[in-house]
Structure formats: C-alpha cells, structure tokens
Design an enzyme around this catalytic site. Structure first.
Site, short mmCIF file in Angstrom:
data_model
loop_
_atom_site.label_atom_id
_atom_site.label_comp_id
_atom_site.label_asym_id
_atom_site.label_seq_id
_atom_site.Cartn_x
_atom_site.Cartn_y
_atom_site.Cartn_z
N ASP A 79 20.41 -19.79 29.89
CA ASP A 79 20.06 -18.78 30.89
C ASP A 79 19.50 -17.51 30.25
O ASP A 79 20.03 -16.42 30.44
CB ASP A 79 21.34 -18.48 31.70
CG ASP A 79 21.10 -17.48 32.81
OD1 ASP A 79 20.01 -17.48 33.40
OD2 ASP A 79 22.02 -16.67 33.07
N GLU A 109 28.94 -22.90 25.69
CA GLU A 109 28.88 -23.77 26.86
C GLU A 109 28.18 -25.10 26.61
O GLU A 109 27.19 -25.44 27.28
CB GLU A 109 28.24 -23.03 28.05
CG GLU A 109 29.09 -21.87 28.49
CD GLU A 109 28.80 -21.40 29.91
OE1 GLU A 109 27.81 -21.86 30.51
OE2 GLU A 109 29.57 -20.58 30.43
C1 BDP Z 1 27.22 -18.63 31.47
C2 BDP Z 1 26.32 -18.64 30.24
C3 BDP Z 1 25.43 -17.42 30.15
C4 BDP Z 1 24.84 -17.12 31.52
C5 BDP Z 1 25.98 -16.83 32.48
C6 BDP Z 1 25.48 -16.50 33.91
O1 BDP Z 1 27.06 -18.77 29.05
O2 BDP Z 1 24.43 -17.62 29.21
O3 BDP Z 1 23.90 -16.08 31.51
O4 BDP Z 1 26.78 -17.97 32.59
O5 BDP Z 1 25.35 -17.42 34.70
O6 BDP Z 1 27.34 -19.90 31.96
O7 BDP Z 1 25.21 -15.34 34.18
#
Ligand code: BDP
Length: 584
Positions: free
Chosen positions: A163, A403
């Site tokens: 993301d 993750e």
């Molecule tokens: C987590 C991820 C991160 C994302 C965040 C989100 O580790 O990189 O930006 O969620 O959804 O799953 O804001």
C-alpha cells in the site's frame, strides 16, 4: 559495510546533481547502444524518484536511463576507487566508459563496484539503466495473478501487493570514493555492559593481509581508551573497556567516537571513524530491555515519501520529521516497509530513537511459482541490511517482513530460514516478523517479539470503536497466551481528511482518528506484555489508485504529507508527553 568518508587518508565525493535522463518505453536503449552514452536526454534531479519530476510519467515504472560525466579529483591515481549507490529502485544496471560493471536488484540498500581498472583521470561517462516493473517473482512483488488466499491482487493501480506508491529511480546519493590499496574494509562493533563499565568489541576486516599495526581509540565523555595490536592478517579483534561509561539511551543518546587506524613505521596509512553507542538490547520474558531496563516504544510506522521528490533523500525532511517526533513524545519508529536512508539512521543514533529496522520484504505471498527466487532475494536483503546497519545503537530489532500473506504452509519454513540467517549474522538483536494474521502467524513461534498490525474500528467494525476496542483487547490477551513474548502493536490507525470534523466522531473525521488512537493506547497501556505502540502512520503518503485511496493517498497520517498536525497529533502529544496542547 562502511559509509564512505573523507579524512586525510580517504576521500569521498557526491555525484548528486542534475543528470541526463531518458525514458525507454520500447526498451530499445540497450540495442541502440545507450550504455555507451545517449543523446536527447532531459535533466533529472539525482537523488529523487522520476515519477513526479515530469508532466505525465507518474505511473511509468521503467526502463529508463541516467547518465553523468565526472573527472577524478587530484591525487586519486594511487588509490583504489569505488562507485557506490545508496539506493536504486528497483533493478539497476551500470556501465562506466562503456564497460558493464554489473547490476543490483532491490531498492533501499546500498551496493558498490571497485572501478579502479576502468576509471580515467578525466572524461568518465557513467550510465545507469533503471527498471522498476512489478512482477510476482520480485520483492516486493506486484502484478500477481488473483488467488482467493491473496486478496490484494488487482485492487491497486499500479498493481502492487503493498500500500504505497512504487516510486522508481536513483533515490539516494551516488558516491565516488578513494581508499588506500591496503585499507580498512569493514568494522563490526558489539557492546556490552558490566556494572558501570562499557565493553566495546571491535572486529576489523582489512582488504590486505600484510604486516601493520591497528590502533583503536575510543574517545568521549572525558575518557580516552586505546588499544594497539599487531595486524598481519585480514582480521583484527580489539576489546576496549570504558570505566564509568556513559551509556546510550533515548533519554541520553551518548555517543563515543571510535577512530581506527592502520599504521606502518609509526605512521597511519588508513583511518575510519565511527560513532559508538554503548548499550545492550535483550528480550526477557515479556519485556524488551535496553541496558537492562524495560522499554515502552512510542512512535510510528512511517514512509520515505514527499511531494515531487517521491522516495528520494531530502535531508531537511529528515530533520523536520525528527523534530516532530520529539515534539509529539515519540521515542521510536519502524522503517516500514524498507530500509531508510543511512542519513536517517545516523540521526537516530544522535537523537536517541529506537528503530525497528525492516527489510524491503512487504506483501510476500507463498505460492510455489517463484518462491525460491523470492526467498533468495529476501536472504540477500537480510544480509545487505545487517551489513549496512549493524553498528547503529539505535537499531534494536530486525524485522524480516511486513504483513506476509502467510496462509500457505511454505511461509513458516521461509521465515525460519530468514530468522536463522539474521541470527547467524547478528546474534545480539531480537528478530521479528510484522504480521496481520495474529494467532495463525506461525512465524511467531520462533520470533523473539510478536509484532501485530490491527485496524478494528476501521476496516472492520466500521465506525464502532466500542466493539473494535473490545475485540482488540480480547485478541491481544489470546495472542499473548499462545505466544508468551513481548508484543508490539506495530500498526493501528484511521484515514483522516484534514479539516473534516464530526461530533460524535465519524470515520474520516479528525475526531474519529483522535478518539481511536486514544482508545487503543488506553488498552495497550493496560497490558503489561505490550512493549510498544506504533501508530500508522506518521504522515499521509502517496499510494497507487484504488477505491480505498482517495486521490491516490493514504490519509492515516497524524501529520499531513507536508507535515502539519491533525487533531490526533495534539492528542498523541498529551498522551505521550503528559503535556497539554491547544486543540487536543
Ligand atoms: C497495513 C499495511 C500498511 C498499510 C495499512 C493501511 O501494513 O502498509 O498502509 O495497512 O491499510 O495493512 O493503511
């Protein structure tokens, strides 16, 4: 791996500036001979991502070509000369004066070439081909075919498994440096504490085995300790004992200066100086101990991300970010989701921040195809990261991945392999994997610290903080019962549009973010086994496009992308410093 430095015995120069640049969408550059130099390029800033420097190439991921010319400084003829790249994302191929030096895969980590046989006194031409396409057998992966177990596929454009925007280009300085032929190649420093004494073990690697003397001088805080040892081999070990040592901690980031010299006939022919913080880090039961005292990490997951420059090094932003983290009462951050610049790490040592240092392994998946290649790349990243950052007192933990989609059985063996590798390279620091799976994350069986990301009240239990917080509290206890180790909540947060307000708090409003973070922190503070709280994210940051990401941004920052505080920043400051501020 030592960062190049200048002193009377070695010298480093920075090739940053405006280079020539050409996009190569047909991938014709190689056969057209661009490796020997190209014409018709436009100026580009190095370091910086290319994506936001031009009008309409934002989503273009390569290939593209860079070139620059340089002359050697006076006096470098008798030296060994290296060319060093701090970070090129993703694949870099390099030619000097038409000679192919080699290639490097993976952003965010340095690599270098001995260019002594190919470099001329003047008129050198350096050409770099960069390519950042997303592919399933790269790390981090992208363009992964859909599969019910890997829910990320096809939800972002560009099609990442992660993301954040897949910025491309030469992201950190390109340095030329010269050292003697018989030189200090590497230093590894490990510190221990015995009562009020600091024990500093230094392992020196040399390029040449030849008779010499190695002198080690540790200075600072009114003390000077010295050891002089015969050095005929390629390695030398020294142990320095500092009585009444000033230890390194976030409250008092005391640093000593270690000067190492190679000498012959009473005269030094090479020297390297390194800041040294004397500290220990250990896991004991549920606690994470710095110098024997329990830690509570307060801070953020972050990104290297700024308008126009993308993921390129901007020293002023580093200074600003540390100032904001101090202001808000943070003592820690994670280099989510890749290693940060060496400049960022140096300031963490100086300013007293505790860093969870993460490899670029984000969004991993474990389907058979390409798995061995992804594992080999992850091994390379672990080796390169530890080689680069092993001497930073600020680095208290290695994170192997963020993750991973660990639902397939292959994941456990994959991480066991990386964990063992990290431990063999550095037995002194805890090693972790940052997971979204919770109890089903099998890597938690052997990781030293449990790191969990959670978004109850955001992606699930939307708008229902009571329900979300109950779930969080229950899950943390269950997770700790299964894995009785220290636990860090490495991500929690809510997207928040600055200037959007709601009472009662509603999703996307500043009040909702402030309320959610407050409620989460209350829960975390009530659990003795929780040793860290990292809010996601410090600042808003650029992402690809998807229905979840308005305008191509993740708005979970407690500061905006240009570093202005949202309501939650004031609230966190109250919680973390105990000091009230207006607006909180
Ligand atoms: C987590 C991820 C991160 C994302 C965040 C989100 O580790 O990189 O930006 O969620 O959804 O799953 O804001």
């Amino acid at each position: 791996m030592l960062y190049p430095q200048s002193n009377p015995l070695r010298q480093s120069i920075d090739l940053s500036g405006f280079w020539d640049f050409r996009f190569d969408p047909e991938d014709a550059g190689l056969s057209a001979g661009w490796a020997n130099g190209f014409t018709g390029g436009y100026p580009i800033a190095v370091p910086a991502s290319w994506n936001d420097q031009f009008e309409d190439w934002r989503d273009y991921l390569g290939p593209a070509w860079y070139q620059t010319r340089f002359d050697l400084p006076w006096g470098w003829e008798e030296r060994r000369v290296y060319l060093r790249f701090g970070s090129v994302n993703y694949l870099a191929e390099i030619w000097l004066n038409g000679v192919r030096l080699g290639q490097h895969e993976g952003g965010h980590l340095p690599f270098e070439f001995d260019i002594t046989p190919h470099v001329k006194r003047e008129g050198n031409l350096l050409v770099v081909r960069v390519e950042g396409e997303l592919a399933p057998d790269r790390v981090p992966p992208g363009n992964v075919p859909p599969d019910p177990l890997d829910t990320f596929a096809g939800i972002n454009y560009p099609d990442t498994t992660f993301d954040f925007f897949p910025f491309c280009g030469i992201h950190r300085p390109v340095l030329l440096y010269a050292v003697p032929y018989d030189a200090i190649a590497d230093l590894t420093v490990v510190t221990e504490i015995v009562e009020n004494r600091g024990i500093v073990r230094v392992h020196l690697d040399r390029t040449t085995a030849d008779s010499a003397t190695a002198r080690f001088v540790l200075r600072g805080h009114g003390t000077e300790v010295m050891a002089e040892l015969p050095a005929a081999e390629e390695t030398v070990e020294a142990v320095l004992t500092v009585p009444g040592a000033a230890f390194w901690s976030p409250e008092e980031p005391n640093l000593y200066e270690l000067a190492v010299e190679l000498m012959r006939g009473g005269e030094a022919f090479d020297r390297y100086t390194l800041p040294v913080g004397i500290r220990t880090i250990a896991v004991e039961g549920d606690a994470l101990l710095l110098n024997g005292r329990p830690l509570m990490l307060k801070g953020f997951g972050r990104h290297e991300d700024f308008p126009i420059t993308g993921r390129g090094l901007v020293p002023a932003v580093i200074v600003k970010d540390y100032a904001l983290m101090k202001w808000i009462g943070a003592n820690s951050f994670r280099t989510s989701h890749y290693p940060y610049s060496e400049q960022m790490m140096d300031l963490a040592d100086r300013l007293g921040f505790l860093v969870i240092d993460e490899t670029p392994a984000v969004g991993l998946f474990f389907r058979e195809e390409g798995l061995e290649r992804r594992l080999e790349l992850c091994r390379q990243y672990v080796r390169e990261l530890i080689a680069r950052d092993k001497n930073h007192p600020s680095v208290i933990m290695w994170s192997l991945a963020n993750e991973p989609h660990s639902k397939r059985p292959a994941a456990k063996a994959f991480f066991r392999d990386l964990y063992d590798l990290a431990k063999s390279l550095d037995p002194t620091r805890p090693v972790t994997v940052v997971s979204m799976l919770g109890e089903t994350e099998e890597a938690f069986e052997f990781c030293d610290v449990v790191c969990l990301n959670r978004y109850y009240g955001w992606y699930t239990e939307c708008g229902q903080l009571d329900k979300g917080c109950r779930k969080l509290s229950e899950e943390l206890d269950a997770l700790h019962a299964k894995y009785p180790k220290p636990l860090i909540l490495t991500e929690f947060g809510a997207d928040t549009i600055p200037g959007c307000h709601a009472q009662p708090p509603e999703m996307f409003s500043e009040e909702y973010q402030a309320e959610m973070l407050t409620r989460y922190i209350e829960i975390l503070n009530s659990k003795p086994y929780v040793v860290g709280q990292h809010v996601w994210n410090m600042c808003d940051f650029k992402t690809g496009q998807s229905v979840r990401r308005m305008g191509g941004f993740n708005y979970k920052g407690v500061f905006t992308r240009d570093r202005r505080p949202k309501l939650a920043a004031h609230r966190l400051r109250e919680l973390w410093t105990g000091e009230g501020t207006k607006g909180g």
